[in-house]
Design a protein around this motif. Sequence first.
Motif, mmCIF file in Angstrom:
data_model
loop_
_atom_site.group_PDB
_atom_site.id
_atom_site.type_symbol
_atom_site.label_atom_id
_atom_site.label_comp_id
_atom_site.label_asym_id
_atom_site.label_seq_id
_atom_site.Cartn_x
_atom_site.Cartn_y
_atom_site.Cartn_z
ATOM 1 N N ASP A 1 0.837 -1.206 0.000
ATOM 2 C CA ASP A 1 0.000 0.000 0.000
ATOM 3 C C ASP A 1 0.870 1.254 0.000
ATOM 4 O O ASP A 1 0.601 2.216 -0.736
ATOM 5 C CB ASP A 1 -0.943 0.018 1.214
ATOM 6 C CG ASP A 1 -2.109 -0.933 1.062
ATOM 7 O OD1 ASP A 1 -2.372 -1.368 -0.079
ATOM 8 O OD2 ASP A 1 -2.768 -1.237 2.084
ATOM 9 N N GLU A 2 1.922 1.265 0.824
ATOM 10 C CA GLU A 2 2.812 2.431 0.887
ATOM 11 C C GLU A 2 3.492 2.675 -0.461
ATOM 12 O O GLU A 2 3.544 3.816 -0.950
ATOM 13 C CB GLU A 2 3.879 2.231 1.968
ATOM 14 C CG GLU A 2 3.345 2.295 3.379
ATOM 15 C CD GLU A 2 4.377 1.843 4.412
ATOM 16 O OE1 GLU A 2 5.562 1.603 4.041
ATOM 17 O OE2 GLU A 2 3.986 1.719 5.582
ATOM 18 N N ARG B 1 0.995 3.982 -3.033
ATOM 19 C CA ARG B 1 0.729 5.411 -2.835
ATOM 20 C C ARG B 1 1.870 6.267 -3.377
ATOM 21 O O ARG B 1 1.656 7.303 -3.990
ATOM 22 C CB ARG B 1 0.508 5.712 -1.344
ATOM 23 C CG ARG B 1 -0.915 5.558 -0.930
ATOM 24 C CD ARG B 1 -1.170 6.123 0.466
ATOM 25 N NE ARG B 1 -1.750 5.032 1.231
ATOM 26 C CZ ARG B 1 -1.202 4.416 2.258
ATOM 27 N NH1 ARG B 1 -0.051 4.819 2.736
ATOM 28 N NH2 ARG B 1 -1.806 3.429 2.853
ATOM 29 N N LEU C 1 1.685 6.293 -7.173
ATOM 30 C CA LEU C 1 0.565 7.094 -7.660
ATOM 31 C C LEU C 1 0.690 8.553 -7.270
ATOM 32 O O LEU C 1 -0.099 9.383 -7.690
ATOM 33 C CB LEU C 1 -0.761 6.521 -7.142
ATOM 34 C CG LEU C 1 -1.133 5.127 -7.669
ATOM 35 C CD1 LEU C 1 -2.408 4.639 -6.999
ATOM 36 C CD2 LEU C 1 -1.293 5.125 -9.182
ATOM 37 N N GLY C 2 1.653 8.884 -6.449
ATOM 38 C CA GLY C 2 1.875 10.255 -6.039
ATOM 39 C C GLY C 2 0.879 10.734 -5.007
ATOM 40 O O GLY C 2 0.694 11.934 -4.836
ATOM 41 N N GLU C 3 0.227 9.836 -4.303
ATOM 42 C CA GLU C 3 -0.761 10.244 -3.307
ATOM 43 C C GLU C 3 -0.118 10.890 -2.097
ATOM 44 O O GLU C 3 -0.701 11.747 -1.467
ATOM 45 C CB GLU C 3 -1.615 9.042 -2.860
ATOM 46 C CG GLU C 3 -2.563 8.563 -3.933
ATOM 47 C CD GLU C 3 -3.408 7.388 -3.464
ATOM 48 O OE1 GLU C 3 -3.348 7.024 -2.266
ATOM 49 O OE2 GLU C 3 -4.134 6.837 -4.292
ATOM 50 N N ASP C 4 1.090 10.490 -1.752
ATOM 51 C CA ASP C 4 1.766 11.074 -0.595
ATOM 52 C C ASP C 4 2.008 12.560 -0.812
ATOM 53 O O ASP C 4 1.835 13.377 0.082
ATOM 54 C CB ASP C 4 3.113 10.379 -0.347
ATOM 55 C CG ASP C 4 2.973 9.207 0.605
ATOM 56 O OD1 ASP C 4 1.897 9.082 1.205
ATOM 57 O OD2 ASP C 4 3.941 8.437 0.740
ATOM 58 N N GLU C 5 2.402 12.944 -2.035
ATOM 59 C CA GLU C 5 2.682 14.346 -2.332
ATOM 60 C C GLU C 5 1.411 15.175 -2.264
ATOM 61 O O GLU C 5 1.414 16.298 -1.780
ATOM 62 C CB GLU C 5 3.332 14.472 -3.707
ATOM 63 C CG GLU C 5 4.707 13.834 -3.768
ATOM 64 C CD GLU C 5 5.253 13.792 -5.190
ATOM 65 O OE1 GLU C 5 4.671 14.443 -6.082
ATOM 66 O OE2 GLU C 5 6.260 13.092 -5.396
ATOM 67 N N GLU C 6 0.295 14.623 -2.768
ATOM 68 C CA GLU C 6 -0.968 15.379 -2.742
ATOM 69 C C GLU C 6 -1.433 15.588 -1.310
ATOM 70 O O GLU C 6 -1.929 16.640 -0.964
ATOM 71 C CB GLU C 6 -2.041 14.634 -3.534
ATOM 72 C CG GLU C 6 -1.803 14.654 -5.010
ATOM 73 C CD GLU C 6 -2.855 13.829 -5.762
ATOM 74 O OE1 GLU C 6 -3.844 13.425 -5.134
ATOM 75 O OE2 GLU C 6 -2.658 13.589 -6.951
ATOM 76 N N ASP C 7 -1.291 14.513 -0.462
ATOM 77 C CA ASP C 7 -1.706 14.625 0.923
ATOM 78 C C ASP C 7 -0.891 15.693 1.641
ATOM 79 O O ASP C 7 -1.391 16.466 2.426
ATOM 80 C CB ASP C 7 -1.553 13.278 1.665
ATOM 81 C CG ASP C 7 -2.599 12.263 1.190
ATOM 82 O OD1 ASP C 7 -3.611 12.717 0.604
ATOM 83 O OD2 ASP C 7 -2.387 11.064 1.408
ATOM 84 N N GLU C 8 0.422 15.742 1.348
ATOM 85 C CA GLU C 8 1.295 16.728 2.003
ATOM 86 C C GLU C 8 0.993 18.128 1.472
ATOM 87 O O GLU C 8 1.014 19.094 2.214
ATOM 88 C CB GLU C 8 2.751 16.372 1.763
ATOM 89 C CG GLU C 8 3.191 15.127 2.490
ATOM 90 C CD GLU C 8 4.618 14.721 2.112
ATOM 91 O OE1 GLU C 8 5.314 15.496 1.426
ATOM 92 O OE2 GLU C 8 5.024 13.623 2.510
#
Length: 189
Positions: free
Chosen positions: A172-173, A176, A179-186
């Motif tokens: 999962d990590e 993410r 998919l670049g989800e970590d950057e969007e969340d930050e």
Amino acid sequence: GISWTEVVHPLSDISFIWVALFVLYICFAQMAVLNVLTGVFCQNAIDSAAHDQDLVTQSILSEKQRYVDQISSIFHRIDEDHSGAISISEFKEHMQNSEMRAYFESFGLDASDVWTLFKLLDMDRGSVIELDEFVSGCLRLKGNAKGLDMAKLCYEHKWLERRLTNFMKRTDERLRVLLGEDEEDEGGE
């Protein structure tokens, strides 16, 4: 004690039937007492033999050796080409025989699913079963699951569950991150 003739003499004056009944009563009472004493003695001997650890151990070892000898005999009957190994075709052919299936079932081995039984006996996954695999597999599969089997199964299940959970978290990590989800969340914070 009193003499039997002194007791029987007054009864014989009444009738011979009373003498016969008295003798039958004495015989019955004596046999009953002897039977009870014999039963108590035999039960005590059986109980002490059952609790003798050396005798129990020897009995278990001799029973296991008898079982190993019978399993080896079955192996040699199935291994018709005398190759020292049983192939799946040899195994299937012999397991179609109802006498052979009954023989396996008499040892507590379920012979209804031939393919599964073969896979369980083939511990090295070599597509053939050697004598040592056959004997140890039959010993392992004999009868119902034991406490140790269940504890091992629970341990392995928990270990596999932990490994699978860790794998899923890492996957999962990494997904993410891909998919670049970590950057969007930050960036959204």
